[in-house]
Structure formats: C-alpha cells, structure tokens
Design an enzyme around this catalytic site. Sequence first.
Site, short mmCIF file in Angstrom:
data_model
loop_
_atom_site.label_atom_id
_atom_site.label_comp_id
_atom_site.label_asym_id
_atom_site.label_seq_id
_atom_site.Cartn_x
_atom_site.Cartn_y
_atom_site.Cartn_z
N ASP A 113 -10.13 -5.20 -3.79
CA ASP A 113 -9.56 -4.18 -2.90
C ASP A 113 -10.48 -2.95 -2.84
OD1 ASP A 113 -8.00 -2.17 -1.67
OD2 ASP A 113 -6.14 -3.04 -2.42
N HIS B 284 -7.87 -5.52 0.55
CA HIS B 284 -6.65 -4.72 0.75
C HIS B 284 -5.80 -5.43 1.79
CE1 HIS B 284 -4.25 -1.17 0.14
NE2 HIS B 284 -4.21 -0.92 1.44
N SER C 171 0.83 -1.20 0.00
CA SER C 171 0.00 0.00 0.00
C SER C 171 0.87 1.26 0.00
CB SER C 171 -0.97 -0.05 1.19
OG SER C 171 -1.98 0.92 1.06
#
Length: 230
Positions: free
Chosen positions: A174, A208, A119
């Site tokens: 995600d 995610h 991320s």
Amino acid sequence: MCGNNMSAPMPAVVPAARKATAAVIFLHGLGDTGHGWAEAFAGIKSPHIKYICPHAPVMPVTLNMNMAMPSWFDIVGLSPDSQEDESGIKQAAETVKALIDQEVKNGIPSNRIILGGFSQGGALSLYTALTTQQKLAGVTALSCWLPLRASFSQGPINSANRDISVLQCHGDCDPLVPLMFGSLTVERLKALINPANVTFKIYEGMMHSSCQQEMMDVKHFIDKLLPPID
C-alpha cells in the site's frame, strides 16, 4: 448545504433476500461513493443480511489542494503527525451513529450490525465503534488507521464495545496508507479492546485496494458474527 451531511444522497443498499435480521454498514474511501462497495457485497451476500453503503458528503479536502470531493471528514496529510480534523471526525461519527439508530428502528438490534469501511471510511468505522454506546457485532477495517488516537486512554476503553470483534486487513504494498499504519493500529486496538478479538490479515502484493481473498475473509467474518437466527 455545503458540507452538510443532509446533502449526501441516499445510501446504496443490497437488500436481504428474505427478512433482514442483521446489517452491515460499510463506509467508502476518500473521493469514492458507496456504489462500488454495494456491488462487492452483492457478490458475497448472505440472504438474511442487509448491506448499506452510504455516500459521504462532498467537501473541500486539504490534502487534495482543497478540491471538493466525497469525504467523511477533511484530511490534512497522510503522515503519522499530520494535523487531524477533530470536529469533522466527531461529526461524521454522529452521522454513522444515526445510521445505526435507523436500522435499530427498522428492527435490527445494534448487536446484529457490523460496521466497516475502506481507508478513510475504515478509519471512521473504527473511531465510531470505539466511541459509541451502541453495542455492535464487529468492525471490518480495510487499509486504514485509527483517527484521533491520542484521544483514547492508554488502557481498555470503558464503552459498550470493549469486547468487539475486529477484522483489520491491509496490503503489504500500500503506497498511500502504509502497512506500518495498519500494524500500529492493530497494536493500539489490542490495548483498547479485548486483544483476543482482534484479527489482522496482510495481503501480499496488494496496494491501496481490495482483492478477492480479502473479500472472502470479510464474508467469513461477517457470516460468523451474524449467523441466521430463524
């Protein structure tokens, strides 16, 4: 010391089982620490590789109502046209370059180092690899995007890493960093570096986060680029 990178604690490290001849530097996501990723790498480690998972400094994050949390740089929003913390991203990249330099001083050449992250950490790893003059072995960019994308030229970058190998991974479910961000980033990367060296893997049903198959793909990528040399 607020916002000063010197205030971040020492990285979580998975030492090599024998003499380290290669290293992986992996940057965690927003609000996290390096400990969980160090545990993940302990499960897929190779004996000649050292795995370094630094902790981001704590700073107020605009996206989260200015709450203070571990963050490599400020995040204003998660839409493609959100304003970006240019000075913070550049400062964070310098911090990562200093970590690479430290490993070079420890006897591991930069071309035996893979940079990676998840991320926000993945975004920083991509930006650092594309802007540093340190020649790296590769980048593992998980569930992320390319920050400051407008700052890059349209054609190939003129830097040490224009032939770098990149493994980019993303979950197709995600909700935070949509798969579209990953797809657009891959297309941008293929214009900036040798497109033959860019691999994009999509994981069905993954949100995610990470998954076992992704970690095995990361291990395969690392072990292929950083084979034992003794």
